[in-house]
Design a protein around this motif. Structure first.
Motif, short mmCIF file in Angstrom:
data_model
loop_
_atom_site.label_atom_id
_atom_site.label_comp_id
_atom_site.label_asym_id
_atom_site.label_seq_id
_atom_site.Cartn_x
_atom_site.Cartn_y
_atom_site.Cartn_z
N ALA A 52 -9.83 -30.43 19.82
CA ALA A 52 -9.50 -31.86 19.71
C ALA A 52 -10.67 -32.72 20.20
O ALA A 52 -11.00 -33.74 19.57
CB ALA A 52 -8.24 -32.18 20.51
N LEU A 53 -11.29 -32.31 21.28
CA LEU A 53 -12.43 -33.05 21.80
C LEU A 53 -13.62 -32.97 20.85
O LEU A 53 -14.32 -33.97 20.64
CB LEU A 53 -12.80 -32.54 23.20
N ASP A 54 -13.84 -31.81 20.27
CA ASP A 54 -14.92 -31.65 19.28
C ASP A 54 -14.70 -32.57 18.09
O ASP A 54 -15.64 -33.19 17.58
CB ASP A 54 -15.01 -30.21 18.79
N ILE A 55 -13.46 -32.65 17.63
CA ILE A 55 -13.13 -33.54 16.52
C ILE A 55 -13.48 -34.97 16.90
O ILE A 55 -14.09 -35.71 16.11
CB ILE A 55 -11.63 -33.41 16.15
N GLY A 56 -13.10 -35.37 18.10
CA GLY A 56 -13.41 -36.71 18.58
C GLY A 56 -14.90 -36.97 18.63
O GLY A 56 -15.37 -38.05 18.22
N ARG A 72 -12.55 -37.16 28.73
CA ARG A 72 -11.43 -38.09 28.61
C ARG A 72 -11.83 -39.32 27.79
O ARG A 72 -11.06 -39.82 26.97
CB ARG A 72 -10.96 -38.50 30.00
N SER A 73 -13.04 -39.77 27.99
CA SER A 73 -13.53 -40.96 27.28
C SER A 73 -13.64 -40.75 25.77
O SER A 73 -13.63 -41.72 25.01
CB SER A 73 -14.89 -41.38 27.83
N ILE A 74 -13.75 -39.52 25.34
CA ILE A 74 -13.79 -39.25 23.89
C ILE A 74 -12.51 -39.76 23.25
O ILE A 74 -12.54 -40.53 22.28
CB ILE A 74 -13.97 -37.74 23.61
N ILE A 75 -11.39 -39.37 23.81
CA ILE A 75 -10.10 -39.76 23.24
C ILE A 75 -9.86 -41.26 23.44
O ILE A 75 -9.38 -41.94 22.52
CB ILE A 75 -8.96 -38.92 23.87
#
Length: 139
Positions: A52-56, A72-75
């Motif tokens: 999910a973070l990679d997608i972001g 956290r800042s990615i999302i």
């Protein structure tokens, strides 16, 4: 590889990890007594979150947005930019904290917390994937 293809591959991987998690017992007592099961669940949960973070990160890069300073800042950034709803972003960004616990504090992972996540939070990954797909359909 095109951005949409890269994200589609990462969503597929994330879904595979989540599908594995859905098949596992969410009983805290089982996690306490079965180290192998607990380890497999923790690893797949970590991989789902990292996907999910990679997608972001791919989304942020492809949209030329400011690079986040932490996971956290990615999302949160995706929420601020309207890629995913802000309220969902605030809730789902907690997954980044869990990722850090799984990676850095693995000896202290609470089976009750893992049990609760399996029972109540796996649908968040599906929701995240839907928001990303909808956004990509518009651009």
């Amino acid at each position: 590889m095109k951005t949409k293809e890269k994200i589609a591959r990462k969503i597929k991987n994330m879904q595979r990890y989540v599908d594995f998690l859905r098949e596992q017992p969410a009983d805290e007592k089982e996690l306490v007594k079965n180290y192998l099961l607990k380890s497999a669940i923790e690893r797949n949960l970590q991989l789902a979150i990292e996907s999910a973070l990679d997608i972001g990160e791919v989304m942020i890069s492809s949209e030329n947005l400011e690079k986040p300073e932490d996971y956290r800042s990615i999302i949160i950034t995706l929420g601020k930019e309207g890629i995913i709803p802000g309220e969902f972003a605030r809730r789902f960004s907690e997954a980044a904290k869990l990722r850090n616990i799984l990676v850095h504090m693995y000896t202290e992972v609470d089976p009750a917390m893992i049990s609760q996540i399996l029972a109540n939070n796996l649908d968040d990954f599906d929701e995240y994937a839907r928001y990303i797909a909808r956004y990509l359909d518009k651009v």
